[in-house]
Design a protein around this motif. Structure first.
Motif, short mmCIF file in Angstrom:
data_model
loop_
_atom_site.label_atom_id
_atom_site.label_comp_id
_atom_site.label_asym_id
_atom_site.label_seq_id
_atom_site.Cartn_x
_atom_site.Cartn_y
_atom_site.Cartn_z
N GLY A 20 45.23 34.57 44.51
CA GLY A 20 45.15 36.03 44.61
C GLY A 20 44.52 36.65 43.39
N ALA A 21 44.83 36.13 42.19
CA ALA A 21 44.27 36.68 40.96
C ALA A 21 42.77 36.46 40.89
CB ALA A 21 44.96 36.04 39.76
N ILE A 22 42.32 35.26 41.23
CA ILE A 22 40.88 34.96 41.18
C ILE A 22 40.13 35.77 42.23
CG2 ILE A 22 39.17 33.15 41.53
CD1 ILE A 22 41.03 31.21 40.17
N THR A 23 40.76 35.94 43.41
CA THR A 23 40.13 36.76 44.45
C THR A 23 39.98 38.21 43.99
OG1 THR A 23 41.08 35.36 46.20
CG2 THR A 23 40.33 37.56 46.83
N ALA A 24 41.03 38.75 43.36
CA ALA A 24 40.97 40.13 42.85
C ALA A 24 39.92 40.26 41.76
CB ALA A 24 42.35 40.54 42.33
N PHE A 25 39.82 39.25 40.89
CA PHE A 25 38.82 39.25 39.83
C PHE A 25 37.42 39.27 40.44
CE2 PHE A 25 36.25 36.79 36.68
CZ PHE A 25 36.32 37.70 35.63
N THR A 26 37.22 38.47 41.48
CA THR A 26 35.93 38.41 42.17
C THR A 26 35.58 39.75 42.79
OG1 THR A 26 36.15 36.06 42.66
CG2 THR A 26 34.70 37.34 44.08
N LEU A 27 36.53 40.34 43.50
CA LEU A 27 36.29 41.62 44.16
C LEU A 27 35.95 42.70 43.15
CD1 LEU A 27 36.33 43.40 46.71
CD2 LEU A 27 38.80 43.70 46.36
N ALA A 28 36.70 42.75 42.05
CA ALA A 28 36.50 43.80 41.06
C ALA A 28 35.14 43.70 40.39
CB ALA A 28 37.62 43.74 40.01
N HIS A 29 34.78 42.50 39.92
CA HIS A 29 33.49 42.44 39.22
C HIS A 29 32.32 42.55 40.17
CE1 HIS A 29 32.36 38.29 40.17
NE2 HIS A 29 33.47 37.81 39.66
N SER A 30 32.53 42.28 41.46
CA SER A 30 31.47 42.50 42.44
C SER A 30 31.18 43.99 42.59
CB SER A 30 31.86 41.90 43.79
OG SER A 30 32.04 40.50 43.71
N ILE A 31 32.25 44.80 42.54
CA ILE A 31 32.09 46.26 42.69
C ILE A 31 31.30 46.84 41.53
CG2 ILE A 31 33.34 48.45 42.70
CD1 ILE A 31 35.61 46.99 44.19
N THR A 32 31.74 46.57 40.30
CA THR A 32 31.07 47.16 39.16
C THR A 32 29.68 46.56 38.92
OG1 THR A 32 32.41 45.68 37.77
CG2 THR A 32 33.09 47.98 37.92
N HIS A 66 24.30 53.49 39.45
CA HIS A 66 25.29 54.52 39.77
C HIS A 66 26.25 54.77 38.62
CE1 HIS A 66 23.81 54.77 43.82
NE2 HIS A 66 24.08 53.49 44.06
N ILE A 67 26.47 53.78 37.78
CA ILE A 67 27.27 53.96 36.57
C ILE A 67 26.52 53.32 35.41
CG2 ILE A 67 29.52 54.08 37.71
CD1 ILE A 67 29.97 51.17 37.09
N SER A 68 26.73 53.87 34.22
CA SER A 68 26.05 53.34 33.04
C SER A 68 27.02 53.38 31.87
CB SER A 68 24.80 54.16 32.74
OG SER A 68 24.16 53.69 31.57
N VAL A 69 27.31 52.23 31.29
CA VAL A 69 28.21 52.11 30.15
C VAL A 69 27.50 51.30 29.08
CG1 VAL A 69 30.48 51.33 29.36
CG2 VAL A 69 30.20 52.16 31.71
N PRO A 70 27.54 51.73 27.81
CA PRO A 70 26.88 50.96 26.74
C PRO A 70 27.40 49.54 26.68
CG PRO A 70 27.54 53.14 25.96
CD PRO A 70 28.15 52.97 27.32
N GLY A 71 26.51 48.60 26.42
CA GLY A 71 26.86 47.19 26.42
C GLY A 71 27.85 46.76 25.35
N LEU A 83 35.71 45.36 34.16
CA LEU A 83 34.99 45.26 32.89
C LEU A 83 34.01 44.09 32.91
CD1 LEU A 83 37.83 45.89 30.29
CD2 LEU A 83 35.79 47.29 30.63
N HIS A 84 34.46 42.95 33.39
CA HIS A 84 33.59 41.78 33.40
C HIS A 84 32.38 42.01 34.31
CE1 HIS A 84 36.06 38.62 31.26
NE2 HIS A 84 36.91 39.64 31.34
N GLY A 85 32.57 42.78 35.38
CA GLY A 85 31.43 43.10 36.25
C GLY A 85 30.36 43.88 35.51
#
Length: 337
Positions: free
Chosen positions: A180-192, A200-205, A248-250
């Motif tokens: 479940g944790a790895i799936t959530a990690f995958t979903l989250a970084h896919s979004i960002t 659509h979003i821009s954050v300094p590196g 964040l990782h995304g």
């Protein structure tokens, strides 16, 4: 027990030695060929910067084109740029586009071909394959495979992302919660990844990279605070933590993808392929860690038994090692602001 300490400290020293290197070593070159007329092509050539100088590679069009190579490259502050118009009376179909010197480097070059009356295509040139034989009929079918390979390589070269996943493996003891944790990690970084890569979003590196290191520090602290029979929130509901930090990782993945560039006209398939490549690389890393443990248990059963007898101490050593490397990265990245 001493063997466990030596093994873990060796891991710490290995990762720390990599800390001064960029967490994302992927800095490919980019060659764009845009057809202007039946006989002329606009050439845009971007090669990486190496310690303030252009990388020792070049771009060469088929010999029937004039000129086949460009002039002196100029820096844009990030890479070295050359642009020219080449006259190719016989076209470039059936010819060969080469990157002389690429075989001596540790990077790739993305080649983008945009004919007038055909679909554009993107191919990936590597040190093992530094030339591309242009077919008579161009297609966009190579885009998916090119960006798939880039995503796969990027996650395997991103030591901070891999250390985060490794920390999840150490922290979470329940297999289903780990899934479940790895799936959530995958979903989250896919979004960002998608939102940032599409603009659509821009954050300094630099702040993103520092926060990624901080996320690993957080997991290390959670590992060290583990108590048998008293699971913390990060262990009871690890998908909350992994999803939050996955966002964040995304953004970190997106930074590398933005540097590479997305081919106009093939953005959806390139974005999907890059993300799939990241996931395949992540799964390959998890499988590799599990395989190493199985092989270690088979080849050195005494070490595994010693680890089990002193389980809490061994986990603590792993936690301190992970936290030490992540703290080093955090300090280095904050100093780089």
């Amino acid at each position: 027990m001493r063997a466990v300490l030596h093994l873990t400290l060796g891991l710490f020293l290995l990762l720390a030695s990599l800390g001064t290197a960029s967490a994302h070593a992927l800095e490919p070159g980019y060659l764009d060929l845009r057809q202007l007329t039946p006989e002329s092509w606009q050439v845009f050539w971007r090669k990486p910067d190496v310690n303030g100088a252009p990388m020792a590679i070049d771009a060469a069009l088929p010999e029937t084109c004039t000129p086949a190579t460009g002039g002196e490259a100029k820096s844009d502050g990030y890479a070295w740029i050359t642009a020219w118009v080449a006259n190719c009376p016989d076209g470039i179909g059936g010819g060969e586009v080469r990157i002389p010197g690429l075989q001596l480097q540790r990077t790739d070059v993305l080649l983008r071909l945009q004919p007038l009356d055909m679909q554009a295509t993107t191919v990936r040139l590597t040190p093992n394959a530094p030339a591309y034989a242009v077919p008579e009929t161009l297609s966009g079918g190579a885009v998916f495979l090119s960006y798939l390979g880039l995503g796969f390589e990027h996650i395997l070269e991103g030591w901070d992302h891999l250390l985060f996943v490794f920390a999840l493996l150490v922290l979470i003891r329940d297999p289903w919660r780990l899934v479940g944790a790895i799936t959530a990690f995958t979903l989250a970084h896919s979004i960002t990844l998608a939102l940032a890569a599409l603009g659509h979003i821009s954050v300094p590196g630099p702040p993103v990279e520092a926060c990624i290191a901080l996320s690993i520090v957080f997991l290390a602290v959670e590992i060290l605070k583990h108590e048998d029979g008293a699971a913390r929130l990060s262990e009871r509901a690890p998908w909350i933590v992994s999803f939050s930090f996955g966002l964040l990782h995304g953004l970190g993945f997106a930074g590398a993808l933005i540097e590479i560039g997305l081919p106009q006209g093939d953005i959806p398939i390139a974005l999907l392929a890059f993300n799939v490549g990241v996931e395949l690389g992540q799964l390959a890393f998890v499988a590799g860690v599990m395989a190493c443990f199985v092989l270690l248990r088979a080849a050195w059963p005494g070490l595994v038994r010693a680890f089990r007898k002193a389980h809490s101490t061994g986990i603590s050593v792993l936690g301190y090692s992970i936290g030490g490397v992540a703290t080093f990265w955090l300090a280095e990245r904050i100093a780089g602001f």
